[in-house]
Design a protein around this motif. Sequence first.
Motif, short mmCIF file in Angstrom:
data_model
loop_
_atom_site.label_atom_id
_atom_site.label_comp_id
_atom_site.label_asym_id
_atom_site.label_seq_id
_atom_site.Cartn_x
_atom_site.Cartn_y
_atom_site.Cartn_z
N ASP A 128 40.31 37.04 44.93
CA ASP A 128 40.76 38.24 45.29
C ASP A 128 41.22 39.09 44.27
O ASP A 128 40.88 40.19 44.04
CB ASP A 128 41.69 37.89 46.37
N TYR A 129 41.84 38.36 43.07
CA TYR A 129 42.25 39.01 42.17
C TYR A 129 41.27 39.78 41.37
O TYR A 129 41.39 40.84 40.96
CB TYR A 129 43.15 37.88 40.97
N ALA A 130 40.07 39.08 41.08
CA ALA A 130 38.89 39.60 40.08
C ALA A 130 38.55 40.65 41.13
O ALA A 130 38.22 42.01 40.45
CB ALA A 130 38.09 38.50 39.94
N GLU A 131 38.25 40.64 42.31
CA GLU A 131 37.64 41.72 43.05
C GLU A 131 38.63 42.91 43.04
O GLU A 131 38.12 44.00 42.85
CB GLU A 131 37.36 41.23 44.75
N ARG A 132 40.03 42.93 43.41
CA ARG A 132 41.06 43.97 43.46
C ARG A 132 40.81 44.71 41.73
O ARG A 132 40.81 45.78 41.58
CB ARG A 132 42.16 43.65 43.74
N LEU A 133 40.95 43.83 40.80
CA LEU A 133 40.78 44.13 39.40
C LEU A 133 39.51 45.09 39.07
O LEU A 133 39.68 46.00 38.58
CB LEU A 133 41.07 42.93 38.50
N ILE A 134 38.54 44.60 39.49
CA ILE A 134 37.29 45.26 39.25
C ILE A 134 37.24 46.44 40.01
O ILE A 134 36.65 47.54 39.45
CB ILE A 134 36.02 44.29 39.70
N ALA A 135 37.53 46.50 41.24
CA ALA A 135 37.64 47.89 41.85
C ALA A 135 38.74 48.76 41.16
O ALA A 135 38.34 49.92 41.06
CB ALA A 135 38.00 47.73 43.50
N ASP A 136 39.69 48.35 40.73
CA ASP A 136 40.62 49.26 39.71
C ASP A 136 40.19 49.81 38.71
O ASP A 136 40.02 50.85 38.38
CB ASP A 136 41.85 48.81 39.67
N LEU A 137 39.39 48.87 38.04
CA LEU A 137 38.76 49.36 36.74
C LEU A 137 37.50 50.12 37.08
O LEU A 137 37.37 51.35 36.19
CB LEU A 137 37.93 47.97 36.00
N GLU A 138 36.86 50.03 38.13
CA GLU A 138 35.82 51.06 38.38
C GLU A 138 36.34 52.30 38.75
O GLU A 138 35.68 53.46 38.33
CB GLU A 138 34.81 50.15 39.51
N ALA A 139 37.42 52.31 39.30
CA ALA A 139 38.23 53.66 39.90
C ALA A 139 38.94 54.21 38.43
O ALA A 139 39.36 55.43 38.77
CB ALA A 139 39.03 53.16 40.87
N GLY A 140 38.89 53.45 37.29
CA GLY A 140 39.68 54.19 36.33
C GLY A 140 41.11 54.30 36.49
O GLY A 140 41.84 54.64 35.67
N VAL A 141 41.57 53.26 37.36
CA VAL A 141 43.15 52.85 37.42
C VAL A 141 43.48 52.13 36.21
O VAL A 141 43.03 51.36 35.79
CB VAL A 141 43.55 51.97 38.77
N GLU A 142 44.68 52.67 35.86
CA GLU A 142 45.50 52.15 34.31
C GLU A 142 45.85 50.81 34.69
O GLU A 142 46.45 50.39 35.81
CB GLU A 142 46.56 52.97 33.99
N THR A 143 45.63 49.82 33.91
CA THR A 143 45.98 48.41 34.07
C THR A 143 46.77 47.76 33.23
O THR A 143 46.86 48.26 31.83
CB THR A 143 44.45 47.51 33.62
#
Length: 156
Positions: A128-143
């Motif tokens: 779940d962590y990886a899926e949410r992080l991937i979605a945010d990375l693809e959307a350009g959300v700052e990490t």
Amino acid sequence: MADRDRDEAGRPRSARPRDALGRPLPQGSEGVPRIPDDLELTPAETLTYAQDLLDRGLAFNAHEVLEAAWKNGPDTERPLWQGLAQLAVGITHVQRGNIPGAITLLRRGSAQLDGPAPYGIDTAGLIDYAERLIADLEAGVETTPDRLRPSLVRAR
């Protein structure tokens, strides 16, 4: 052709110091302590050590600890440890700003974590962590750095 650093078995090994993100530094520089290639810990010790490194923002070093478990552990557990190591190196790529590489490794690592795991490893939470992080990375959300510290084991 330049001589390469080699280990006792003749395999190439870089003796150059590395920074906190695992990038080689010039000879003579002071880097972060290296994880020995022959590190042998119990699964619980491995998870505790890797979690501490992740929590300190040292995902590359956590990857090396998990990789040692993958290489030194029983064959039946290799996909699990490999998946954990790939997640850690995926986080390393996020830290380095290599988003395409991060996404690839986060996907590859989480695919290895399918199903229940021993030692309290939270495979469902990590997927779940990886899926949410991937979605945010693809959307350009700052990490933020805090976002790159997943929990390897289920909370007790």
